[in-house]
Design an enzyme around this catalytic site. Structure first.
Site, PDB file in Angstrom:
ATOM      1  N   GLU A  59      21.278  54.548  51.562  1.00 55.94           N
ATOM      2  CA  GLU A  59      22.245  54.483  50.466  1.00 55.94           C
ATOM      3  C   GLU A  59      23.256  55.632  50.578  1.00 55.94           C
ATOM      4  OE1 GLU A  59      20.671  55.571  46.609  1.00 55.94           O
ATOM      5  OE2 GLU A  59      22.216  54.451  45.564  1.00 55.94           O
ATOM      6  N   GLU A  88      20.002  52.196  37.185  1.00 56.19           N
ATOM      7  CA  GLU A  88      19.670  53.595  37.455  1.00 56.19           C
ATOM      8  C   GLU A  88      20.689  54.464  36.725  1.00 56.19           C
ATOM      9  OE1 GLU A  88      20.387  55.125  41.449  1.00 56.19           O
ATOM     10  OE2 GLU A  88      18.398  55.968  41.510  1.00 56.19           O
TER      11      GLU A  88
END
Ligand SMILES: O=C(O)C(=O)CO
Length: 258
Positions: free
Chosen positions: A143, A240
């Protein structure tokens, strides 16, 4: 209906882990994910999963000494034993929980190592990670993280993640596309979703700039969710974010998607 997963290291964090699963289920999340799930006894996680029937859709591998600023081991020299241990822990937890995606964090740029050498180290380590996870049918994700939130993180752009994924050249590597990080690094979120779509194995979301719930910032998440749906994305979107208000109100944004 979107497949929304609650990130249990960002949401409901005042609760013990089993209660976090239950809270996620009560408000309509269909799955859960987490950065530090391996810190909890496996039997507690399994019990929470049995009680709620919520799948664990993503977990991070142990990422070094987080409290001291480490943010992953995969691109860190001389950490082979720890790196292998972190893969084993992640694979064992993921297998026991039925989780099919593990985020393997690179860690920070090391100034005393040439950029190309650190990149080669990362690529080789990610190949090892993919091979360790392949037998358990687990995908390894990487990521890109924005440098305002995570200064010095090695994978700091989407083109870099893309080229690393191509270099690793394993079937079970993929991109964790966090819309929040994309907007902060590059902007142009929809075009970047299109550009990287074939590599994406998991989305995450938070509003920009304050990393609160969707709807609390500069992006039009309703439009983006629709865009992702029209691209026929079938997988999970991890939530998130840091709630902007008391949690019940900050969860209202989910109602249209339940
Ligand atoms: O910091 C983030 O955005 C992460 O997802 C780390 O796993």
């Amino acid at each position: 209906m979107l497949k929304l997963a609650a990130n249990l290291d960002w949401l409901f964090t005042d609760l013990p882990i089993a209660a976090r699963f239950a809270a996620a289920q009560a408000v309509g999340f269909r799955g859960v994910e987490g950065l530090f799930l391996w810190q909890h006894p496996l039997k507690h996680l399994q019990a929470a999963q049995r009680e709620t029937s919520l799948p664990v859709v993503l977990m991070n591998a142990p990422a070094g000494n987080w409290a001291q600023g480490e943010r992953g081991l995969a691109a860190q020299p001389d950490r082979d034993n720890e790196f292998h241990h972190s893969l084993n822990v992640a694979r064992d937890y993921a297998t026991a929980l039925g989780c099919r995606r593990v985020h393997v964090m690179a860690g920070l740029r090391c100034d005393d190592l040439a950029l190309h050498a650190q990149r080669d180290l990362l690529t080789n380590r990610l190949r090892i990670a993919c091979d360790v996870m392949a037998d358990a049918e687990i995908d390894v994700l990487i990521e890109p993280l924005n440098s305002q939130d995570m200064p010095g993180y090695f994978i700091d752009s989407f083109p870099l993640a893309e080229s690393i994924i191509h270099e690793v050249a394993r079937k079970n590597i993929g991109l964790q596309f966090d819309i929040y990080h994309c907007q902060k690094i590059h902007g142009n979120v929809a075009k970047n979703i299109e550009r990287y779509f074939t590599l994406i194995k998991h989305f995450q979301i938070a509003s920009v700039p304050y990393r609160h719930e969707p709807g609390a910032g500069e992006l039009n998440e309703t439009w983006l969710f629709d865009f992702i749906r029209k691209m026929n994305y079938q997988d999970w979107i991890g939530c998130e974010y840091q709630p902007s208000t008391s949690e019940p109100d900050s969860l209202n944004w989910m109602t249209p998607y339940l």
